[in-house]
Design a protein around this motif. Structure first.
Motif, PDB file in Angstrom:
ATOM      1  N   ALA A 607       0.828  -1.208   0.000  1.00  0.00           N
ATOM      2  CA  ALA A 607       0.000   0.000   0.000  1.00  0.00           C
ATOM      3  C   ALA A 607       0.862   1.258   0.000  1.00  0.00           C
ATOM      4  N   LEU A 608       1.957   1.226   0.755  1.00  0.00           N
ATOM      5  CA  LEU A 608       2.867   2.377   0.786  1.00  0.00           C
ATOM      6  C   LEU A 608       3.401   2.683  -0.606  1.00  0.00           C
ATOM      7  N   ILE A 609       3.785   1.644  -1.354  1.00  0.00           N
ATOM      8  CA  ILE A 609       4.296   1.839  -2.721  1.00  0.00           C
ATOM      9  C   ILE A 609       3.169   2.304  -3.647  1.00  0.00           C
ATOM     10  N   ALA A 610       1.990   1.689  -3.506  1.00  0.00           N
ATOM     11  CA  ALA A 610       0.859   2.055  -4.371  1.00  0.00           C
ATOM     12  C   ALA A 610       0.458   3.512  -4.192  1.00  0.00           C
ATOM     13  N   LEU A 611       0.640   4.036  -2.992  1.00  0.00           N
ATOM     14  CA  LEU A 611       0.260   5.418  -2.710  1.00  0.00           C
ATOM     15  C   LEU A 611       1.397   6.408  -2.937  1.00  0.00           C
ATOM     16  N   GLY A 612       2.478   5.950  -3.551  1.00  0.00           N
ATOM     17  CA  GLY A 612       3.561   6.851  -3.949  1.00  0.00           C
ATOM     18  C   GLY A 612       4.894   6.573  -3.299  1.00  0.00           C
ATOM     19  N   GLY A 613       4.882   5.948  -2.110  1.00  0.00           N
ATOM     20  CA  GLY A 613       6.124   5.563  -1.453  1.00  0.00           C
ATOM     21  C   GLY A 613       6.851   6.687  -0.760  1.00  0.00           C
ATOM     22  N   ARG A 614       6.390   7.911  -0.922  1.00  0.00           N
ATOM     23  CA  ARG A 614       7.067   9.063  -0.322  1.00  0.00           C
ATOM     24  C   ARG A 614       6.042   9.971   0.350  1.00  0.00           C
ATOM     25  N   ASP A 615       6.299  10.279   1.603  1.00  0.00           N
ATOM     26  CA  ASP A 615       5.431  11.187   2.366  1.00  0.00           C
ATOM     27  C   ASP A 615       3.965  10.753   2.315  1.00  0.00           C
ATOM     28  N   VAL A 616       3.740   9.480   2.528  1.00  0.00           N
ATOM     29  CA  VAL A 616       2.378   8.942   2.567  1.00  0.00           C
ATOM     30  C   VAL A 616       1.869   9.065   4.001  1.00  0.00           C
ATOM     31  N   ASN A 660       4.269  12.020  10.969  1.00  0.00           N
ATOM     32  CA  ASN A 660       3.140  11.094  10.762  1.00  0.00           C
ATOM     33  C   ASN A 660       3.001  10.646   9.308  1.00  0.00           C
ATOM     34  N   SER A 661       4.120  10.681   8.586  1.00  0.00           N
ATOM     35  CA  SER A 661       4.110  10.215   7.197  1.00  0.00           C
ATOM     36  C   SER A 661       5.257   9.223   6.991  1.00  0.00           C
ATOM     37  N   LEU A 662       5.033   8.262   6.103  1.00  0.00           N
ATOM     38  CA  LEU A 662       6.033   7.236   5.809  1.00  0.00           C
ATOM     39  C   LEU A 662       6.684   7.502   4.461  1.00  0.00           C
ATOM     40  N   THR A 663       7.995   7.193   4.399  1.00  0.00           N
ATOM     41  CA  THR A 663       8.757   7.320   3.157  1.00  0.00           C
ATOM     42  C   THR A 663       9.721   6.156   3.046  1.00  0.00           C
ATOM     43  N   ASP A 672      10.936  -1.271  -8.262  1.00  0.00           N
ATOM     44  CA  ASP A 672      10.824  -1.352  -9.718  1.00  0.00           C
ATOM     45  C   ASP A 672       9.896  -0.294 -10.288  1.00  0.00           C
ATOM     46  N   VAL A 673       8.848   0.053  -9.535  1.00  0.00           N
ATOM     47  CA  VAL A 673       7.917   1.077 -10.011  1.00  0.00           C
ATOM     48  C   VAL A 673       8.630   2.417 -10.184  1.00  0.00           C
ATOM     49  N   TRP A 674       9.474   2.773  -9.212  1.00  0.00           N
ATOM     50  CA  TRP A 674      10.211   4.031  -9.301  1.00  0.00           C
ATOM     51  C   TRP A 674      11.159   4.030 -10.496  1.00  0.00           C
ATOM     52  N   ALA A 675      11.834   2.915 -10.702  1.00  0.00           N
ATOM     53  CA  ALA A 675      12.772   2.814 -11.826  1.00  0.00           C
ATOM     54  C   ALA A 675      12.036   2.980 -13.151  1.00  0.00           C
ATOM     55  N   LEU A 676      10.854   2.360 -13.245  1.00  0.00           N
ATOM     56  CA  LEU A 676      10.084   2.446 -14.484  1.00  0.00           C
ATOM     57  C   LEU A 676       9.648   3.880 -14.755  1.00  0.00           C
ATOM     58  N   GLU A 677       9.154   4.557 -13.749  1.00  0.00           N
ATOM     59  CA  GLU A 677       8.697   5.927 -13.953  1.00  0.00           C
ATOM     60  C   GLU A 677       9.857   6.870 -14.248  1.00  0.00           C
ATOM     61  N   ARG A 678      11.035   6.551 -13.696  1.00  0.00           N
ATOM     62  CA  ARG A 678      12.224   7.341 -14.019  1.00  0.00           C
ATOM     63  C   ARG A 678      12.544   7.238 -15.508  1.00  0.00           C
ATOM     64  N   PHE A 679      12.426   6.036 -16.076  1.00  0.00           N
ATOM     65  CA  PHE A 679      12.667   5.859 -17.513  1.00  0.00           C
ATOM     66  C   PHE A 679      11.592   6.578 -18.339  1.00  0.00           C
ATOM     67  N   PHE A 680      10.357   6.527 -17.881  1.00  0.00           N
ATOM     68  CA  PHE A 680       9.298   7.206 -18.614  1.00  0.00           C
ATOM     69  C   PHE A 680       9.546   8.710 -18.675  1.00  0.00           C
ATOM     70  N   GLY A 681      10.198   9.249 -17.672  1.00  0.00           N
ATOM     71  CA  GLY A 681      10.484  10.679 -17.633  1.00  0.00           C
ATOM     72  C   GLY A 681      11.655  11.093 -18.488  1.00  0.00           C
TER      73      GLY A 681
END
Length: 812
Positions: A607-616, A660-663, A672-681
């Motif tokens: 869920a943390l990754i699905a919601l962005g993985g940063r400052d959730v 009160n936020s997780l990163t 892998d999701v972050w790596a993929l989006e980095r390539f898309f950018g």
């Protein structure tokens, strides 16, 4: 009872026995009376009155006779005391006394020692020319003393050229070494001279008759009777290296063996021959006994240098500490400068600026201004230290002064290191054109001398400059090829202006792996991390680079999530099958997801990754995973689950809790999701389209969290990634079509259809690609597939655009 070595004692004890009959036996009794202080005052007056009756020649002969024994016992101060009490004219009349006077001065005052050695050498040489006496031992011993004094003075190495050439004359006229011990001393001196200075073949000898550098020389080792034939052997480093290896097995006296072994060790280390360096190290440990304290300290300095280059900065500091301890206990401080300098380098490699400053402070107290090479090294270290703390103006000033002093010392190796450091500092400071000129100087030295370590440093800098700057170094090489990139570059691809940095980096890391280099001196950790990342991205010495990163604890340059080969502590795969890799090993979740205790922590991570993985925010996660929990109950179950997740991952810092936020910490966690989006950018240019597409498809192994469709919070990310990938493949295909790269375009569209069989635009583009290549049958097969999928899955026929594409194929 001890008596002072003075004319008063001569009067009281010896002269009554002489009564004008001066003989060597009585003189010998005189010299054994001790070496105390000379009496002063009235006694000195009586001494002056008795000077004319002393047979100083006999006394000098006895002192000379005893000198070797005193030196072997380490009683150099006693010997020096006796020599200093001889009148200077008596000393100068005997070349052996001059030699021993130079030997006494050598450790602390090599300049004065050199003067005595040179005078002794010329005296021995003149005797040989006059035919009155030929003492090859004296001539060779004085020659060794001269070379050692030049090396130890570290002021100006240029005189080495004529003294190296002078050895040709000696060995041509006297081809037999009197002893193995003397041959060992000559060999170590030659190795030192040829390591520190590259003499000119035309350098003249310092005496009347010079020897041509092309003159064949034959000489014998008296103990083995081996004959050596070589031409211009005074420039043949390989010859002296081979002879040193042989002599180490000849049962030399322990101090001689360590002196020779240490010089061979440094020579092999200097040229980057790791195998030979290890061989010397093991040979000395296996064969040699316990040398003198001074030699032990020198050996520790050599081992510290070896450890710095090939093992670690910590091992270097251990050797430095041990060497300084031996020096303190024995009072032998001739190698303190080397040890403190190595301490500075090790501390800077470790990034310990406080420790480096401590060593630099001690180093400054030992600095002698007239020793140009020491002063150069001191300012070199100050420049390195300043650069590591981003004080680039100060670093530039110190680096320039270090280079000037190295040039004054005529030390090419030191000059090459200074050129490399100055290039680094100037490049960071903005003086890139001047930086490149200095880098070219370092490259020329490495190419001319085959010095692998300087070549390694220059290649690292060249690759760094190319990756960061936009320029062509061929402009500074006169349009010629880089001396380092000629061989083996095909391994890394076509040679173009855009990838020369990759070629240079490839050559650098090949050298690093081959020779076992353990550090990248003078480069900042961020620059080292960048080069390591580039190496991994281009498949350069991957195992070596990964080991280097782990050994030095390098943090990846931000952002680096697209670099899958970086040795991340934690790697999380969510595309396709969910899995976690910790320190290279996959965690076993068999049955854990069915367990509430283990399943919830994993669900929290997903869920943390699905919601962005940063400052959730914590509230978002509680609402997603525990929608029925209220107030403190939700907060409590969240904290317990987070604790279990951290325990499961084994890294407390992987998940950061702040406000009160997780990163998820991107510096130690790859997703892998972050790596993929980095390539898309980063849309690839057409020439790199195929490479980028391969990397993306290697990461995208399936939809986000695979077939797990029951969680609403996962659907948004799953759809976004799928859509981005299809758009990326379509964009890549169109770019490839425009540039005539039909196969890349075809592969892009086919990969897209594998991900989404209902992507109608991809069917259309694929048919057009086949049509333009004249592959009509394949184009119609694509249409047939499209028609079947749409009618079966959706119950509709393909659109008019697909029908139009089919008609265009048929009418062709």
């Amino acid at each position: 009872m001890e008596y002072t070595f003075s004319l008063t004692n001569l009067t009281k004890r010896i002269m009554p026995r002489y009564r004008g009959d001066h003989n060597q036996a009585h003189a010998a009794e005189f010299t054994t009376q001790g070496g105390g202080k000379t009496v002063g005052g009235q006694a000195a007056t009586r001494d002056a009155e008795l000077v004319p009756v002393v047979d100083w020649q006999t006394v000098a002969q006895v002192v000379c006779h005893q000198a070797a024994g005193l030196a072997a016992q380490g009683r150099m101060q006693t010997l020096e005391g006796r020599l200093r009490r001889l009148p200077r004219q008596v000393l100068e009349a005997n070349p052996w006394l001059l030699y021993w006077s130079g030997a006494c001065c050598l450790p602390l005052n090599p300049e004065q020692g050199r003067a005595d050695f040179e005078q002794a050498y010329l005296s021995f040489h003149d005797q040989a020319l006059r035919g009155t006496h030929q003492d090859i031992s004296g001539m060779l011993s004085a020659w060794v003393g001269i070379v050692d004094s030049i090396l130890l003075s570290r002021t100006d190495f240029s005189p080495l050229a004529r003294w190296v050439a002078a050895l040709d004359e000696i060995l041509r006229n006297h081809p037999t070494f009197p002893s193995l011990e003397l041959e060992a001393h000559v060999t170590q001196a030659m190795l030192g001279a040829l390591t520190q200075y590259q003499p000119s073949p035309a350098a003249p000898a310092p005496v009347a008759s010079s020897v041509s550098s092309s003159t064949p020389v034959t000489y014998l080792s008296s103990s083995r009777g081996e004959e050596y034939q070589k031409r211009s052997h005074h420039l043949d480093v390989a010859f002296w290296e081979q002879r040193a290896r042989q002599l180490l097995h000849c049962g030399l006296e322990v101090n001689t063996q360590f002196i020779l072994g240490n010089r061979l060790f440094l020579h092999c280390l200097h040229k980057g021959d790791t195998a030979a360096t290890s061989w010397v190290l093991h040979t000395l440990k296996a064969q040699a006994g316990n040398p003198s304290a001074a030699i032990q300290v020198e050996w520790q300095a050599s081992q510290a240098l070896y450890n710095l280059l090939h093992i670690s900065a910590d091992a270097c500091l251990d050797a430095v500490t041990e060497g300084l301890e031996i020096a303190r206990n024995s009072g032998t401080h001739s190698s303190d400068f080397k040890l403190y300098a190595l301490g500075v380098q090790a501390a800077l490699v470790k990034g310990s600026h406080e420790a480096a400053q401590g060593f630099l402070g001690n180093l400054g107290t030992l600095l002698i201004a007239t020793r140009h090479l020491d002063a150069s090294h001191y300012h070199y270290l100050l420049a390195w230290s300043s650069a590591s703390q981003y004080d680039l103006p100060s670093a530039t000033d110190h680096a320039r002064l270090a280079l000037t002093l190295a040039e004054a010392a005529a030390a090419p190796y030191a000059q090459a290191l200074c050129h490399a450091l100055l290039a680094q500092v100037l490049f960071e400071y903005g003086g890139r054109r001047e930086a490149l000129r200095h880098l070219m100087q370092a490259r020329r030295y490495a190419s001319a001398t085959q010095d692998k370590y300087v070549e390694y440093l220059a290649l690292l800098q060249e690759s760094q400059f190319r990756f960061i700057g936009s320029f062509d170094m061929q402009e500074y090489a006169g349009g010629g090829r880089s001396p380092f990139l000629g061989a083996g570059v095909s391994r890394f691809g076509a040679r173009t202006a855009g990838n020369r940095g990759v070629f240079a980096l490839g050559k650098a890391f090949v050298l690093a792996r081959k020779h076992g280099y353990a550090s990248m001196s003078t480069l900042r950790p961020c620059a080292i991390a960048m080069l390591c990342k580039k190496a991994l991205e281009n498949g350069i010495e991957v195992e070596y680079v990964r080991h280097y990163i782990k050994k030095h604890g390098l943090q990846p340059p931000a952002p680096s999530v697209e670099c899958q080969d970086w040795p991340w502590p934690i790697k999380i795969y969510t595309l396709g099958n969910f899995r976690i890799v910790k320190a290279g090993e996959s965690l076993d979740f068999e049955g854990q997801e069915r367990s509430k205790a283990q399943g919830k922590p994993l669900m929290l991570l997903k869920a943390l990754i699905a919601l962005g993985g940063r400052d959730v925010n914590e509230t978002q996660l509680i609402d997603a995973l525990w929608p029925d929990a209220e107030g403190d109950a939700g907060h409590q179950v969240f904290r317990i689950t987070l604790h279990r997740l951290r325990q499961m991952l084994g890294h407390e810092k992987v998940i950061i809790m702040r406000d009160n936020s997780l990163t998820l910490d991107a510096s130690c966690c790859w997703v892998d999701v972050w790596a993929l989006e980095r390539f898309f950018g980063q849309p690839p240019a057409t020439p790199a389209a195929s490479s980028f597409m391969e990397k993306i498809l290697k990461i995208y192994q399936g939809h986000f969290l695979g077939d797990d469709n029951e969680y609403a919070w996962a659907l948004a990310l799953r759809e976004r990634l799928r859509s981005k990938l299809l758009r990326y493949l379509e964009h890549t295909g169109k770019q490839s079509e425009n540039s005539g790269q039909w196969e890349i375009a075809v592969n892009s569209y086919r990969k897209g259809l594998e991900i989404d069989p209902l992507a109608e635009i991809l069917y259309q583009r694929l048919m057009l690609c086949y049509q333009r290549q004249g592959r009509c049958a394949e184009a119609l097969a694509v249409y047939q597939r499209c028609h079947t999928v749409f009618s079966t899955v959706l119950g509709v026929a393909p659109s008019s655009h697909i029908e139009e594409a089919r008609r265009a194929v048929i009418s062709r």
